[in-house]
Design a protein around this motif. Structure first.
Motif, mmCIF file in Angstrom:
data_model
loop_
_atom_site.group_PDB
_atom_site.id
_atom_site.type_symbol
_atom_site.label_atom_id
_atom_site.label_comp_id
_atom_site.label_asym_id
_atom_site.label_seq_id
_atom_site.Cartn_x
_atom_site.Cartn_y
_atom_site.Cartn_z
ATOM 1 N N GLN A 107 39.047 -19.847 45.130
ATOM 2 C CA GLN A 107 38.555 -18.474 45.033
ATOM 3 C C GLN A 107 38.678 -17.750 46.370
ATOM 4 O OE1 GLN A 107 38.112 -17.161 42.243
ATOM 5 N NE2 GLN A 107 36.374 -15.777 42.086
ATOM 6 N N CYS A 114 36.447 -11.888 36.365
ATOM 7 C CA CYS A 114 36.219 -12.390 35.009
ATOM 8 C C CYS A 114 34.946 -11.786 34.450
ATOM 9 C CB CYS A 114 36.122 -13.917 35.007
ATOM 10 S SG CYS A 114 34.654 -14.572 35.821
ATOM 11 N N TRP A 115 34.797 -11.900 33.140
ATOM 12 C CA TRP A 115 33.548 -11.555 32.471
ATOM 13 C C TRP A 115 32.764 -12.840 32.203
ATOM 14 C CZ3 TRP A 115 36.611 -8.571 28.156
ATOM 15 C CH2 TRP A 115 37.210 -7.438 28.722
ATOM 16 N N ASN A 116 31.553 -12.675 31.683
ATOM 17 C CA ASN A 116 30.720 -13.829 31.313
ATOM 18 C C ASN A 116 30.566 -14.823 32.462
ATOM 19 O OD1 ASN A 116 30.113 -13.355 28.385
ATOM 20 N ND2 ASN A 116 32.342 -13.316 28.282
ATOM 21 N N SER A 117 30.186 -14.302 33.615
ATOM 22 C CA SER A 117 29.919 -15.156 34.767
ATOM 23 C C SER A 117 28.408 -15.228 34.955
ATOM 24 C CB SER A 117 30.587 -14.573 36.017
ATOM 25 O OG SER A 117 30.333 -15.382 37.131
ATOM 26 N N TYR A 118 27.858 -16.416 34.721
ATOM 27 C CA TYR A 118 26.404 -16.575 34.717
ATOM 28 C C TYR A 118 25.868 -17.308 35.938
ATOM 29 C CZ TYR A 118 26.889 -15.024 29.905
ATOM 30 O OH TYR A 118 27.189 -14.292 28.787
ATOM 31 N N TYR A 122 30.367 -20.761 39.672
ATOM 32 C CA TYR A 122 31.425 -20.969 38.696
ATOM 33 C C TYR A 122 32.384 -19.783 38.581
ATOM 34 C CZ TYR A 122 28.012 -24.527 37.276
ATOM 35 O OH TYR A 122 27.112 -25.562 37.257
ATOM 36 N N ARG A 123 32.350 -18.880 39.559
ATOM 37 C CA ARG A 123 33.186 -17.678 39.427
ATOM 38 C C ARG A 123 34.669 -17.961 39.572
ATOM 39 N NH1 ARG A 123 29.096 -13.733 42.665
ATOM 40 N NH2 ARG A 123 27.720 -13.278 40.906
ATOM 41 N N LYS A 125 36.246 -20.216 37.920
ATOM 42 C CA LYS A 125 36.553 -21.104 36.794
ATOM 43 C C LYS A 125 37.983 -20.946 36.297
ATOM 44 C CE LYS A 125 34.548 -17.815 33.469
ATOM 45 N NZ LYS A 125 33.456 -17.558 32.507
ATOM 46 N N SER A 126 38.575 -19.772 36.460
ATOM 47 C CA SER A 126 39.918 -19.557 35.921
ATOM 48 C C SER A 126 41.008 -20.211 36.752
ATOM 49 C CB SER A 126 40.191 -18.060 35.776
ATOM 50 O OG SER A 126 39.297 -17.492 34.842
ATOM 51 N N PHE A 135 31.196 -23.140 31.083
ATOM 52 C CA PHE A 135 30.555 -22.466 32.214
ATOM 53 C C PHE A 135 29.540 -21.424 31.753
ATOM 54 C CE2 PHE A 135 34.725 -23.866 33.732
ATOM 55 C CZ PHE A 135 34.386 -24.534 34.897
ATOM 56 N N SER A 360 39.156 -13.312 31.285
ATOM 57 C CA SER A 360 39.281 -13.578 32.709
ATOM 58 C C SER A 360 40.698 -13.265 33.151
ATOM 59 C CB SER A 360 38.956 -15.049 33.009
ATOM 60 O OG SER A 360 38.978 -15.294 34.397
#
Length: 801
Positions: A107, A114-118, A122-123, A125-126, A135, A360
């Motif tokens: 990263q 990305c979307w759906n980053s909680y 884990y940002r 992840k892609s 994730f 993402s």
């Protein structure tokens, strides 16, 4: 999964245990075992270590020597390890590394929006080829899995082995010509033959072909005269043939290797042609256009290896029972297990298969990443292409909905980097490996004009979230003019027993911390209740409130799906979000994580029925329009009846018509004028009913009102119930009637899961309804009498009044 089995980890579903388990993702893990090699196994010319699923960053060691590094959950890894083995005891080790440091470092090179980053950890992840929803997603927990998720084996190769088999089928005048192309990996020796056979039901009607194999591949033609074809659910039977390819030693006639799969003989097309509304988007099976109806599929468990064939059979069976003929395997999950596709083949449920890219941006500028993705795509296209259920390969989920721009920025990737994967590599591989399966770059995608303008009503497919995310009323869905609706939805809560599975008694308030914790869509619970109170009266008690959220959800999706059927042939498919869950929570599912049908799934069985009557109210014109839809492939002679009543059941007039319903069509059969009745009794005192008969059988029933149900002055319906033993062991028949109209009649068996043939239906007060039920645990007739609960809409709020 291994920690749970060993009692070292708490249940991830329980309360907020998810928070206590994120350390797993930050930890390295070692799997090891000893295995024995017999001396005769070393007679093989090569010994391959085959790893079908490693999740995700791993080094593999044989007897202390590193033989492989894996970095893609979705690939099959093979390496020749003969030189590392010896007779007797050997050791295999798989070292798994935490993905967090890897994602963090990558990263730093380039941040991937990305979307759906909680969780900030884990940002990145892609950067990894790993199940995206592990994730976290807006209906599931964060559980970043790690380990061996598919089989590991040793494969001994003596002279040669079959490495690939593909086939194409050509349909002409009722016959099917199949070209089977097999490729082998030759280690030594000559005089090898390939034999292809196809048969069904044991050995009947076998067609065989035999060719000498001078090189590494050969094509064997087979012709079947007037075979029985494979059809989707509701359109015909699912005839399956067994195709076998054998590699044979020409000198000894010994079979060296075998490839065998079940296949279906069918011609499936994605038909896009110019028409009066723009460009069509419809599927054709064996030359016939048909309306695709179903739902989106997410992984059925966060721990994939726990799933059994029975689990898949139950869920795919529930789709088929609800008259679905298509499931979209969504791109944020996995390429599903073989059992999933086998069940779909058997039950006639087509699969719109996303490749695993969702919501993402991706580092397609990185050559190593692209090399790994290419191997992943090849593996999975080869694994899935023989299944008759595969309707389409789709590049990704929603990237063209705002994650692609002219150049990289804090929200998007560039179109040039996007195109490298989704416009070039994917279609090239499908053209080479599966030329008879359609490819679609993204869902949603606009194929004509500016592809950045998603949800174009003239072409392509659409994801319409006007209601849930847009706040529009349910009725707005009747404005949709899209060609194919591949995603839309509305949430509800699961039933009380599912709530009890993850809560303590003190948590069982719908505004508690734990109930909010098990809601991952921002503001989701507020939206559920805003719409519930727009449609229904304030429910009394937790149990009735949970059920009424399900009725609200069901009504939302019913509005959309009935409209889509009335819009045929302009709109030729609707797949709601979503059919299943992997976590007990508030979600868009129609079946909860324990397999319990929500109200939506029962209504789906009715609004996806092959023959359906639907009603459209017009408060301004004070009319009810009656429509009949036929999704069969044959013309049907039907009888449609409709009438209006007061809420006490008093008849106010109606009509009937014999209907000649053309196949794959909708027709308006009448517009009933209710102006006089409204003038006399008021619109709050009117319920409109419609029934559709095929001979003496009621094949569809529906009702509609001019006002929201909360404004109807419904009476206690005084429902009468009787129960008798059914035709099969363990099955019962329930007989129901009512003195006054009853809406959304709900059947339950206290403390027992059960499958009803129908539920959440209406009683008009004049006609008996029969429902069959099969409890999931043995019950005697007298026990069922005691445990059977029958409620209707009035019961949801009666205690408040």
């Amino acid at each position: 999964m291994d920690l749970l089995r060993a009692g070292l980890l708490e249940d991830m579903n329980w309360r907020d245990n998810e928070q206590k388990q994120q350390w797993i993702a930050e930890t390295d893990w070692l799997y090891s075992r000893q295995f024995n090699i017999e001396e005769d196994f070393f007679g093989c010319q090569s010994i391959l270590l085959r790893c079908e699923g490693l999740d995700t960053l791993a080094d593999i060691l044989v007897n202390g020597q590193k033989v492989l590094h894996a970095d893609n959950m979705f690939r099959t890894w093979e390496v020749d390890v003969k030189d590392y083995l010896h007779v007797g005891v050997n050791r295999l080790e798989v070292h798994f590394y935490s993905p967090v440091p890897y994602m963090t470092e990558r990263q730093k090179e380039r941040s991937l929006p990305c979307w759906n980053s909680y969780d900030p950890r884990y940002r990145g992840k892609s950067w990894l080829r790993k199940m995206p929803c592990s994730f976290g997603w807006d209906w599931g927990l964060m559980a970043v899995t790690c380990g061996i998720w598919r089989d590991i084996s040793l494969v001994g190769v003596h002279r040669a082995r079959i490495t690939d088999v593909a086939f194409t089928q050509k349909h002409c005048n009722g016959d099917v010509a199949i070209d089977v192309t097999a490729r082998i990996s030759r280690v030594k020796g000559q005089n090898l033959h390939l034999v292809a056979r196809i048969g069904r039901n044991g050995n009947d009607r076998i067609i065989a072909n035999d060719v000498e194999l001078p090189y590494t591949d050969a094509t064997l033609p087979l012709v079947l005269e007037e075979p029985e074809l494979w059809w989707p659910n509701g359109l015909g039977k699912q005839h399956l043939y067994t195709l076998t390819v054998e590699l044979v030693d020409g000198d000894s006639n010994e079979i060296i290797d075998v490839w065998q799969k079940r296949i279906g003989l069918r011609k499936l097309e994605l038909d896009r042609h110019h028409d009066q509304w723009g460009e069509s988007f419809q599927f054709k099976i064996n030359g016939v256009p048909f309306f695709a109806k179903g739902a989106n599929w997410v992984p059925a468990d966060i721990l994939i290896p726990r799933l059994t064939r029975d689990d898949y059979r139950r869920l795919i069976g529930a789709a088929a029972d609800a008259n679905m003929n298509m499931i979209r395997a969504w791109g944020g999950g996995i390429y599903e297990q073989d059992e999933f596709y086998e069940c779909c083949d058997e039950l006639g449920v087509l699969v719109w298969q996303d490749f695993i890219f969702a919501c993402s941006t991706y580092p397609t500028f990185d050559d190593d990443f692209m090399d790994s993705v290419e191997a992943e795509l090849e593996d999975n296209i080869r694994r899935l292409r023989h299944h008759p259920c595969i309707a389409l390969f789709c590049g990704n989920n929603e990237l063209e909905q705002g994650l692609v721009a002219d150049s990289w920025n804090e929200r998007s990737m560039s179109w040039s980097d996007y195109g490298r994967l989704f416009d070039h590599l994917m279609p090239k591989l499908i053209a080479r490996l599966a030329p008879q399966i359609p490819y679609w770059p993204c869902s949603p995608h606009t194929p004509i004009g500016d592809r950045r303008v998603f949800n174009d009503p003239t072409c392509g497919d659409a994801h319409c979230w006007d209601v849930w995310f847009g706040g529009r009323p349910f009725e707005f869905q009747r404005e949709w003019k899209h060609r194919f609706m591949s995603e839309f939805g509305f949430q509800s809560f699961p039933e009380l027993r599912t709530i009890e599975s993850f809560t303590e008694p003190r948590d069982r308030n719908l505004t508690s911390y734990i109930m909010d914790y098990h809601q991952r869509s921002a503001g989701g619970n507020r939206k559920i209740f805003a719409y519930l109170l727009d449609w229904f009266r304030m429910p009394s008690g937790l149990d009735e409130t949970l059920w009424l959220t399900q009725v609200t959800q069901a009504v939302a999706i019913q509005y959309a799906c009935e409209h889509a059927r009335r819009a045929q042939p302009r709109m030729m498919g609707t797949l709601y979000w979503q059919i299943n869950d992997l976590w007990p929570c508030a979600s868009w599912s129609s079946i909860d994580v324990f397999g319990r049908w929500k109200a939506l799934h029962y209504l789906a069985k009715r609004f996806f029925a092959p023959l359906m009557v639907s009603i459209v109210e017009d408060r301004i014109l004070q009319t009810m329009a009656v429509h009949v839809s036929n999704h069969l492939l044959v013309k049907k002679q039907l009888l449609c009846q409709w009438w209006a009543t007061r809420v006490d059941g008093t008849m106010l007039g109606g009509g009937e018509m014999k209907v000649e319903a053309e196949p794959q069509s909708d027709m308006q059969v009448d517009i009933f004028d209710c102006a006089d009745q409204i003038k006399k009794h008021g619109e709050r005192d009117i319920i409109f009913w419609a029934y559709l008969f095929d001979g003496d059988d009621i094949v569809s029933a529906n009702f509609q009102t001019f006002v929201k149900p909360k404004h109807l002055e419904l009476l206690d319906p005084q429902i009468h119930v009787d129960v008798a033993a059914g035709d099969q062991d363990g099955e019962f028949t329930i007989f129901l009637n009512a003195n006054y109209p009853a809406l959304f009649v709900r059947l339950q068996i206290a403390g027992v899961d059960a499958q009803f043939s129908d539920n959440f239906f209406a009683l008009d007060g004049s006609r008996e309804r029969r429902v069959t039920v099969r409890p999931k645990e043995p019950l005697r007739l007298e026990e069922l009498h005691k445990k059977l609960l029958v409620r209707s809409l009035v019961d949801s709020y009666a205690a408040n009044e």
